[in-house]
Each structure stands twice: as structure tokens, then as C-alpha cells.
Write an enzyme that holds these catalytic residues in place. Structure first.
Site, short mmCIF file in Angstrom:
data_model
loop_
_atom_site.label_atom_id
_atom_site.label_comp_id
_atom_site.label_asym_id
_atom_site.label_seq_id
_atom_site.Cartn_x
_atom_site.Cartn_y
_atom_site.Cartn_z
N MET A 257 -4.42 -7.05 -6.69
CA MET A 257 -3.93 -8.09 -7.58
C MET A 257 -5.02 -9.10 -7.96
O MET A 257 -4.77 -10.29 -8.11
CB MET A 257 -2.72 -8.80 -6.94
CG MET A 257 -1.58 -7.85 -6.61
SD MET A 257 -1.03 -6.81 -7.99
CE MET A 257 -0.04 -7.99 -8.89
N GLY B 146 0.79 -1.23 0.00
CA GLY B 146 0.00 0.00 0.00
C GLY B 146 0.81 1.27 0.00
O GLY B 146 0.39 2.29 0.56
N HIS C 291 -0.26 0.52 -13.41
CA HIS C 291 0.39 -0.71 -13.87
C HIS C 291 1.88 -0.45 -14.05
O HIS C 291 2.27 0.53 -14.69
CB HIS C 291 -0.23 -1.17 -15.19
CG HIS C 291 0.39 -2.44 -15.70
ND1 HIS C 291 0.10 -3.68 -15.14
CD2 HIS C 291 1.32 -2.65 -16.66
CE1 HIS C 291 0.82 -4.60 -15.76
NE2 HIS C 291 1.56 -4.01 -16.68
N ILE D 186 -8.31 -9.75 -10.78
CA ILE D 186 -8.98 -9.27 -12.00
C ILE D 186 -10.43 -9.04 -11.64
O ILE D 186 -11.11 -9.93 -11.10
CB ILE D 186 -8.83 -10.31 -13.13
CG1 ILE D 186 -7.35 -10.44 -13.48
CG2 ILE D 186 -9.65 -9.90 -14.34
CD1 ILE D 186 -7.02 -11.54 -14.45
N LEU D 187 -10.92 -7.86 -11.93
CA LEU D 187 -12.31 -7.53 -11.60
C LEU D 187 -13.23 -8.01 -12.72
O LEU D 187 -12.89 -7.92 -13.90
CB LEU D 187 -12.44 -6.02 -11.41
CG LEU D 187 -11.73 -5.50 -10.14
CD1 LEU D 187 -11.56 -4.00 -10.19
CD2 LEU D 187 -12.49 -5.93 -8.88
N GLN E 162 8.55 2.30 -8.68
CA GLN E 162 7.62 2.75 -7.64
C GLN E 162 7.78 4.23 -7.35
O GLN E 162 6.80 4.94 -7.08
CB GLN E 162 7.81 1.94 -6.35
CG GLN E 162 7.08 0.61 -6.42
CD GLN E 162 6.18 0.38 -5.22
OE1 GLN E 162 6.63 0.52 -4.09
NE2 GLN E 162 4.94 0.00 -5.46
#
Ligand code: GAR
Length: 221
Positions: free
Chosen positions: A95, A17, A114, A97-98, A176
Site C-alpha cells: 500500500m 498477504g 488492483h 506508491i513507488l 479476493q
């Protein structure tokens, strides 16, 4: 919640997070255009939930390992999120997949980050794959989510040159750093009404984005 609740957002995470933390902190800068109303994780006990709670944001897990049926899980998650009437659902290292039904329910109101320069390297293990392919450049993409995995309209990218010292973890850390710069920009644009999703495209300031914007081209102070 901050007084800037005109654009409540819900952040979905699965792990550390760090992007979520950056968004919570950004939402509290004045002037702010959004507020993080809640954080949900599909995994209990992840570090991001503790971080959110410590920052005073409602943080809950909806444990995906306990609900095998994807449609049922996504409906429960959608119901949980809907309590907050979010203007935006922000995937920050989520992580899973919706399902198309979830994406339809929040159509045009889901952002993802991404770790690659889409459309190159959708899917998992992007840093490893980029290094194995001998690429010279890598980066990050913010895009609206559609039913196509990592395929929704791209909004903002940031790129870096691969360095000889890069290994998978070094590269992940460098990417990041870019993620933490671009995600707040895109969330602010959406919440300020400058950015929207319409007819399968991302629009910024009333013009469709044919190509994603590049962080290096923005005059951010
Ligand atoms: C980020 O690097 C994000 O780009 C990636 O997960 C990481 C989460 O980091 N997302 C994906 O790979 C989605 N396919 P964080 O938990 O520290 O924000």
C-alpha cells in the site's frame, strides 16, 4: 527455495498477504515456472510476514515509518530486493506508491493487482466507491506497474456481478476470490516468457494486448 529458481520473484506486502500465500503455494506446484525468493513488507508485524516465514520463505520488514524520505526508502528497498536478482517484483497488497526511480530500476518487471476493473476506480476504497456509485459490475485487474498510479498496461481482469447482498466486506471477499485466481496466471505467463512489458505495453505471445484478457475467456483447467 524450490528447484525452479529460474524465475525468482520477490513479493511486496503491507498486510494479510493472502495473494502472497496463493503465489507461494502456486510456485510449489509441479510444473512450476517461478520461485518466491523473498517477501518484504513496509510494515513490521503484519500477518503476511508470519505466513511467509511459516512457509519457509525469507520474510522481512523494511519499516517505512522509520524512513521518512521516500527516495531513501525506495533505494533501500530496491537494494534489498536486488540481492535476489528477481525476474519479477510482485505487489500483493503493497500500500505504498513507488517512486519513479524504483519503477525505472525494475522497469517491466513489476506487477500489481488492483481491486477494480481499471481504468475505472484507481486508488483506494474501491469496493465502497463501486457500491456507492450503484455499479452492476466490479472485479480485479493485474497490470504492469509504471510511474502512473494504477495506470500501467493492463494484462488480465476478472469480473463479477454485484449482488443485492453485497456490502463492502462481502464484496471485498468475493473480489479476493478472483484475485487468487488471476494473479498466479499472470505471474506464470511472465515467468514462462509468454508475457512481457515493452514500449509501454503488455505483450502476450508476441502480440501487444490492446485490451486486458478476461479470466472468463481463458480455458483454464
Ligand atoms: C488485495 O485486495 C489487493 O487487491 C489490494 O490489497 C489487498 C491485499 O490483500 N491492493 C490494493 O488495494 C493496491 N492498491 P492480501 O494482503 O490479502 O493479498
Amino acid at each position: 527455495m524450490s528447484k525452479h529458481a529460474s524465475c525468482p520473484i520477490v513479493v511486496l506486502i503491507s498486510g494479510r498477504g493472502t495473494n502472497m500465500r496463493v503465489l507461494i503455494e502456486d510456485s510449489r506446484r509441479v510444473p512450476s515456472s517461478y520461485a518466491v525468493a523473498a517477501v518484504y513488507s513496509d510494515k513490521p508485524g503484519v500477518a503476511g510476514l508470519a505466513t511467509a516465514a511459516a512457509l519457509g520463505v525469507p520474510a522481512r520488514a523494511l519499516d517505512a515509518s522509520k524512513i521518512a524520505d521516500r527516495a531513501v526508502y525506495d533505494e533501500l528497498l530496491g537494494d534489498a530486493i536486488a540481492q535476489y536478482s528477481p525476474s519479477l517484483v510482485v505487489l500483493a497488497g503493497f500500500m505504498r506508491i513507488l517512486s519513479p526511480a524504483f519503477v525505472r530500476r525494475f522497469e517491466g518487471r513489476i506487477l500489481n493487482i488492483h481491486p477494480a476493473l481499471l481504468p475505472r476506480y484507481p486508488g483506494l476504497h474501491t469496493h465502497r466507491r463501486v457500491l456507492a456509485a450503484g455499479e452492476r459490475e466490479h472485479g480485479v485487474t493485474v497490470h504492469y506497474v509504471t510511474a502512473e498510479l494504477d495506470g500501467g498496461p493492463r494484462i488480465l481482469q476478472a469480473a463479477l456481478a454485484i449482488e443485492p447482498e453485497d456490502n463492502e466486506s462481502r464484496l471485498a471477499a468475493r473480489v479476493q476470490g478472483l484475485e487468487h485466481q488471476v494473479y498466479p496466471v499472470a505471474v506464470r505467463w511472465h515467468c514462462e516468457g509468454r508475457l512481457r512489458y515493452e514500449a509501454g505495453a503488455a505483450w502476450l505471445d508476441s502480440a501487444p494486448l490492446k485490451e486486458p484478457l478476461q479470466l472468463a475467456d481463458l480455458n483454464l483447467t
